[in-house]
Write an enzyme that holds these catalytic residues in place. Structure first.
Site, PDB file in Angstrom:
ATOM      1  N   ARG A  62      11.699 -10.169   4.352  1.00  0.00           N
ATOM      2  CA  ARG A  62      12.180  -8.835   4.717  1.00  0.00           C
ATOM      3  C   ARG A  62      12.935  -8.915   6.050  1.00  0.00           C
ATOM      4  O   ARG A  62      13.928  -8.259   6.249  1.00  0.00           O
ATOM      5  CB  ARG A  62      10.958  -7.919   4.850  1.00  0.00           C
ATOM      6  CG  ARG A  62      11.284  -6.458   4.868  1.00  0.00           C
ATOM      7  CD  ARG A  62      10.083  -5.650   4.475  1.00  0.00           C
ATOM      8  NE  ARG A  62       9.087  -5.586   5.526  1.00  0.00           N
ATOM      9  CZ  ARG A  62       7.870  -5.063   5.376  1.00  0.00           C
ATOM     10  NH1 ARG A  62       7.500  -4.578   4.214  1.00  0.00           N
ATOM     11  NH2 ARG A  62       7.025  -5.025   6.368  1.00  0.00           N
ATOM     12  N   ARG A 114      -0.676  -7.899  13.924  1.00  0.00           N
ATOM     13  CA  ARG A 114      -1.275  -6.992  12.938  1.00  0.00           C
ATOM     14  C   ARG A 114      -1.847  -7.759  11.754  1.00  0.00           C
ATOM     15  O   ARG A 114      -2.918  -7.440  11.246  1.00  0.00           O
ATOM     16  CB  ARG A 114      -0.252  -5.959  12.476  1.00  0.00           C
ATOM     17  CG  ARG A 114      -0.281  -4.737  13.372  1.00  0.00           C
ATOM     18  CD  ARG A 114       0.981  -3.939  13.340  1.00  0.00           C
ATOM     19  NE  ARG A 114       1.403  -3.582  12.008  1.00  0.00           N
ATOM     20  CZ  ARG A 114       2.657  -3.232  11.700  1.00  0.00           C
ATOM     21  NH1 ARG A 114       3.570  -3.219  12.632  1.00  0.00           N
ATOM     22  NH2 ARG A 114       2.972  -2.904  10.478  1.00  0.00           N
ATOM     23  N   ARG A 167     -10.887   0.398   8.917  1.00  0.00           N
ATOM     24  CA  ARG A 167     -10.483  -0.960   9.276  1.00  0.00           C
ATOM     25  C   ARG A 167     -11.622  -1.734   9.928  1.00  0.00           C
ATOM     26  O   ARG A 167     -11.459  -2.912  10.252  1.00  0.00           O
ATOM     27  CB  ARG A 167      -9.320  -0.904  10.257  1.00  0.00           C
ATOM     28  CG  ARG A 167      -7.934  -0.974   9.618  1.00  0.00           C
ATOM     29  CD  ARG A 167      -6.930  -0.626  10.691  1.00  0.00           C
ATOM     30  NE  ARG A 167      -5.657  -1.248  10.556  1.00  0.00           N
ATOM     31  CZ  ARG A 167      -4.573  -0.647  10.069  1.00  0.00           C
ATOM     32  NH1 ARG A 167      -4.646   0.575   9.584  1.00  0.00           N
ATOM     33  NH2 ARG A 167      -3.420  -1.271  10.053  1.00  0.00           N
ATOM     34  N   LYS A 188       0.834  -1.221   0.000  1.00  0.00           N
ATOM     35  CA  LYS A 188       0.000   0.000   0.000  1.00  0.00           C
ATOM     36  C   LYS A 188       0.862   1.262   0.000  1.00  0.00           C
ATOM     37  O   LYS A 188       0.532   2.234  -0.664  1.00  0.00           O
ATOM     38  CB  LYS A 188      -0.901   0.034   1.243  1.00  0.00           C
ATOM     39  CG  LYS A 188      -2.202  -0.707   1.060  1.00  0.00           C
ATOM     40  CD  LYS A 188      -3.039  -0.587   2.313  1.00  0.00           C
ATOM     41  CE  LYS A 188      -2.277  -1.183   3.466  1.00  0.00           C
ATOM     42  NZ  LYS A 188      -2.814  -1.023   4.776  1.00  0.00           N
ATOM     43  N   ARG A 238      15.440  -8.381  12.002  1.00  0.00           N
ATOM     44  CA  ARG A 238      14.608  -7.780  13.047  1.00  0.00           C
ATOM     45  C   ARG A 238      14.537  -8.627  14.310  1.00  0.00           C
ATOM     46  O   ARG A 238      14.769  -9.823  14.272  1.00  0.00           O
ATOM     47  CB  ARG A 238      13.178  -7.624  12.524  1.00  0.00           C
ATOM     48  CG  ARG A 238      13.132  -6.735  11.318  1.00  0.00           C
ATOM     49  CD  ARG A 238      12.047  -5.745  11.467  1.00  0.00           C
ATOM     50  NE  ARG A 238      11.811  -5.058  10.227  1.00  0.00           N
ATOM     51  CZ  ARG A 238      10.614  -4.699   9.831  1.00  0.00           C
ATOM     52  NH1 ARG A 238       9.559  -4.992  10.554  1.00  0.00           N
ATOM     53  NH2 ARG A 238      10.464  -4.040   8.714  1.00  0.00           N
TER      54      ARG A 238
HETATM   55  P1  ADP Z   1       0.182  -1.710   8.982  1.00  0.00           P
HETATM   56  O1  ADP Z   1       1.629  -1.443   8.726  1.00  0.00           O
HETATM   57  O2  ADP Z   1      -0.066  -2.956   9.755  1.00  0.00           O
HETATM   58  O3  ADP Z   1      -0.667  -1.584   7.777  1.00  0.00           O
HETATM   59  P2  ADP Z   1      -0.532   0.960  10.004  1.00  0.00           P
HETATM   60  O4  ADP Z   1       0.773   1.653   9.849  1.00  0.00           O
HETATM   61  O5  ADP Z   1      -1.607   1.326   9.061  1.00  0.00           O
HETATM   62  O6  ADP Z   1      -0.309  -0.635  10.045  1.00  0.00           O
HETATM   63  O7  ADP Z   1      -1.091   1.169  11.511  1.00  0.00           O
HETATM   64  C1  ADP Z   1      -0.302   0.885  12.637  1.00  0.00           C
HETATM   65  C2  ADP Z   1      -1.181   0.692  13.876  1.00  0.00           C
HETATM   66  O8  ADP Z   1      -1.987   1.862  14.102  1.00  0.00           O
HETATM   67  C3  ADP Z   1      -2.175  -0.458  13.807  1.00  0.00           C
HETATM   68  O9  ADP Z   1      -1.585  -1.686  14.151  1.00  0.00           O
HETATM   69  C4  ADP Z   1      -3.254   0.003  14.808  1.00  0.00           C
HETATM   70  O10 ADP Z   1      -2.851  -0.199  16.138  1.00  0.00           O
HETATM   71  C5  ADP Z   1      -3.296   1.512  14.566  1.00  0.00           C
HETATM   72  N1  ADP Z   1      -4.297   1.877  13.531  1.00  0.00           N
HETATM   73  C6  ADP Z   1      -4.026   2.458  12.328  1.00  0.00           C
HETATM   74  N2  ADP Z   1      -5.152   2.694  11.644  1.00  0.00           N
HETATM   75  C7  ADP Z   1      -6.178   2.241  12.412  1.00  0.00           C
HETATM   76  C8  ADP Z   1      -7.592   2.179  12.244  1.00  0.00           C
HETATM   77  N3  ADP Z   1      -8.202   2.641  11.142  1.00  0.00           N
HETATM   78  N4  ADP Z   1      -8.342   1.648  13.256  1.00  0.00           N
HETATM   79  C9  ADP Z   1      -7.752   1.188  14.364  1.00  0.00           C
HETATM   80  N5  ADP Z   1      -6.428   1.197  14.590  1.00  0.00           N
HETATM   81  C10 ADP Z   1      -5.632   1.717  13.620  1.00  0.00           C
END
Ligand code: ADP
Length: 188
Positions: A128, A145, A89, A14, A134
């Protein structure tokens, strides 16, 4: 101008596709993950509330996330178009987003889901990790996640699909080809 939701699991690409789309279409990029990271880094009141939740890899409660998103939309009244990344989400978040757009006389015009299987995502991230070397607890958070996505976030897709609003783009392959396929959806 158009508003786009880009949907996909962690490791779907993304971020890479968002950058290319912003360059081509001039979207205002709204990444709730980036916003939460900014708040925790700057130790704001919101940051303090969400830090532990984020660190565990769990989703932040809808009430907090939706309020933060609304604030961000209100900061950008002149935006010609938004790219939503990592939001919605959950179904309540998707409903709130539709409502905010409607209240502003606008809409979400496209929902593009990058289709990458759970096995592929796990394989990519494992690869990765061997490159970046890591640590273990990162691995646990990331696993959480990915699990959150495939157990919770994925249920947002039927919300859009049942309304005939969902486009799925194959997320495995050459970056440029995936980008072209997303553009084809936006330009149709
Ligand atoms: P990823 O790399 O898993 O796609 P993001 O960078 O988008 O994750 O988000 C990191 C964290 O921020 C998530 O694991 C969650 O804790 C929180 N978060 C982000 N967007 C949302 C959302 N729309 N609803 C709830 N929690 C969110």
């Amino acid at each position: 101008m158009i508003n786009l939701v880009l949907f996909g699991p962690p490791g779907a690409g993304k971020g890479t596709q968002s950058e290319k789309l912003i360059q081509k279409y001039g979207f205002v990029h709204i990444s709730t993950g980036d916003l939460f990271r900014w708040h925790t880094k700057n130790d704001t009141a919101l940051g303090k509330r969400v830090k532990e939740i984020m660190n565990s890899g769990a989703l932040v409660p809808d009430e907090i996330t939706i309020a933060m998103l609304k604030e961000e939309l209100d900061k950008n009244p002149q935006a010609k178009g938004f790219l939503f990344d990592g939001f919605p989400r959950t179904v309540p978040q998707a409903e709130a987003l539709d409502k905010f757009m409607k209240d502003n006389g606008s809409a979400i015009h496209h929902i593009v889901a990058l289709d990458v299987s759970e096995d592929e995502v796990r394989a990519r991230i494992a690869k990765r990790r061997t490159i970046e070397n890591r640590v273990d607890d990162e691995e646990e958070k990331l696993n959480k996640r990915i699990t959150e996505y495939f157990s919770k976030t994925i249920h947002v897709l039927p919300y859009y699909k049942n309304q005939g609003r969902l486009d799925t783009v194959q997320g495995i392959g050459v970056i440029e080809d995936i980008f072209k396929n997303i553009c084809a959806v936006l330009d149709k």
